[in-house]
Design a protein around this motif. Structure first.
Motif, mmCIF file in Angstrom:
data_model
loop_
_atom_site.group_PDB
_atom_site.id
_atom_site.type_symbol
_atom_site.label_atom_id
_atom_site.label_comp_id
_atom_site.label_asym_id
_atom_site.label_seq_id
_atom_site.Cartn_x
_atom_site.Cartn_y
_atom_site.Cartn_z
ATOM 1 N N PRO A 11 0.739 -1.149 -0.186
ATOM 2 C CA PRO A 11 0.388 0.128 -0.164
ATOM 3 C C PRO A 11 0.846 1.488 -0.442
ATOM 4 O O PRO A 11 0.311 2.192 -0.814
ATOM 5 N N SER A 15 -2.180 1.540 -3.089
ATOM 6 C CA SER A 15 -3.082 1.216 -2.264
ATOM 7 C C SER A 15 -4.535 1.368 -2.917
ATOM 8 O O SER A 15 -4.233 1.473 -4.459
ATOM 9 N N ASP A 17 -6.831 2.666 -2.099
ATOM 10 C CA ASP A 17 -6.992 3.967 -2.241
ATOM 11 C C ASP A 17 -6.815 4.941 -4.071
ATOM 12 O O ASP A 17 -7.323 5.451 -4.233
ATOM 13 N N ASP A 18 -5.246 4.730 -3.540
ATOM 14 C CA ASP A 18 -4.829 5.062 -5.180
ATOM 15 C C ASP A 18 -5.315 4.692 -6.708
ATOM 16 O O ASP A 18 -5.517 5.342 -6.752
ATOM 17 N N ALA A 20 -8.681 3.688 -6.518
ATOM 18 C CA ALA A 20 -9.811 4.536 -6.456
ATOM 19 C C ALA A 20 -10.364 6.319 -6.593
ATOM 20 O O ALA A 20 -10.559 6.377 -7.263
ATOM 21 N N ALA A 21 -8.752 6.577 -6.846
ATOM 22 C CA ALA A 21 -8.598 8.380 -6.674
ATOM 23 C C ALA A 21 -8.025 7.893 -8.004
ATOM 24 O O ALA A 21 -7.763 9.503 -8.966
ATOM 25 N N GLN A 25 -10.820 5.308 -12.472
ATOM 26 C CA GLN A 25 -10.579 4.133 -10.949
ATOM 27 C C GLN A 25 -10.479 3.334 -11.751
ATOM 28 O O GLN A 25 -10.088 1.807 -11.198
ATOM 29 N N HIS A 54 -3.323 -5.836 0.033
ATOM 30 C CA HIS A 54 -2.217 -5.559 0.562
ATOM 31 C C HIS A 54 -1.699 -5.951 1.485
ATOM 32 O O HIS A 54 -1.509 -6.786 2.583
ATOM 33 N N LYS A 106 -13.900 -0.925 -2.213
ATOM 34 C CA LYS A 106 -13.301 -0.909 -1.405
ATOM 35 C C LYS A 106 -14.478 -1.443 -0.264
ATOM 36 O O LYS A 106 -14.948 -1.118 -0.022
#
Length: 155
Positions: A11, A15, A17-18, A20-21, A25, A54, A106
DNA sequence: GCCAACGTTGGC
DNA sequence: GCCAACGTTGGC
């Protein structure tokens, strides 16, 4: 019928989150420098489901993704500036491949590795095998469904 | 930080 | 082709 896979990432490097961002996506899964993992990536098909794992820091399955582009040459292998530069791979004779994956979800609660080890239905899963280092792993449909079910329960 | 379990490299 | 040395991964 879709195939099922598990992808490992640190991560701190990239990660969920990366993912998703990321734009749309979606990201290309670069940096795989292991022949077995590469060969498995070559078997991935658009629409296949991916468990996003992860490693190293709080190892856990943290969410889901989907294959949106099948294997094509990993251009980061040609770039001396890249961490996973491999002079043996060239645009003419690419050695390494990557796929594109898109964020699906997620999990509200990650499923920690030590917890997964306690789940009877997951005994025999490659991820849980002692010494397992493969960063791209095949997963059975049954294993995938169990993970998804546990994620809903935990959430 | 330790170390088991790999995969890779290179001398022979 | 063998295998020792080395480097890496990744759980703990």
């Amino acid at each position: 019928m879709p195939g099922y896979w598990l992808l490992k990432t640190e991560p701190g490097c990239f990660s969920i989150d990366d993912l998703a961002a990321a734009p749309s996506q979606t990201t290309f899964w670069d940096g795989v420098r292991n022949y077995q993992a590469r060969n498995l990536m070559r078997e991935m098909r658009v629409g296949d489901k991916v468990l996003f794992h992860h490693s190293v820091i709080d190892p856990a399955v943290v969410g889901l993704a989907e294959v949106v582009r099948e294997a094509y040459p990993d251009h980061t292998a040609w770039d001396p500036e890249e961490k996973h530069y491999d002079p043996a791979s060239t645009p003419d004779k690419p050695r390494w491949d990557m796929v594109d994956i898109r964020f699906t979800e997620k999990f509200l609660q990650p499923l920690p590795l030590p917890f997964l080890r306690t789940v009877k239905e997951l005994a025999g899963m490659e991820l849980l095998r002692k010494g397992s280092r493969l960063s791209v792993q095949p997963v059975t449909e049954a294993q995938f469904q169990v993970i998804v079910r546990l994620a809903k329960q935990e959430g």
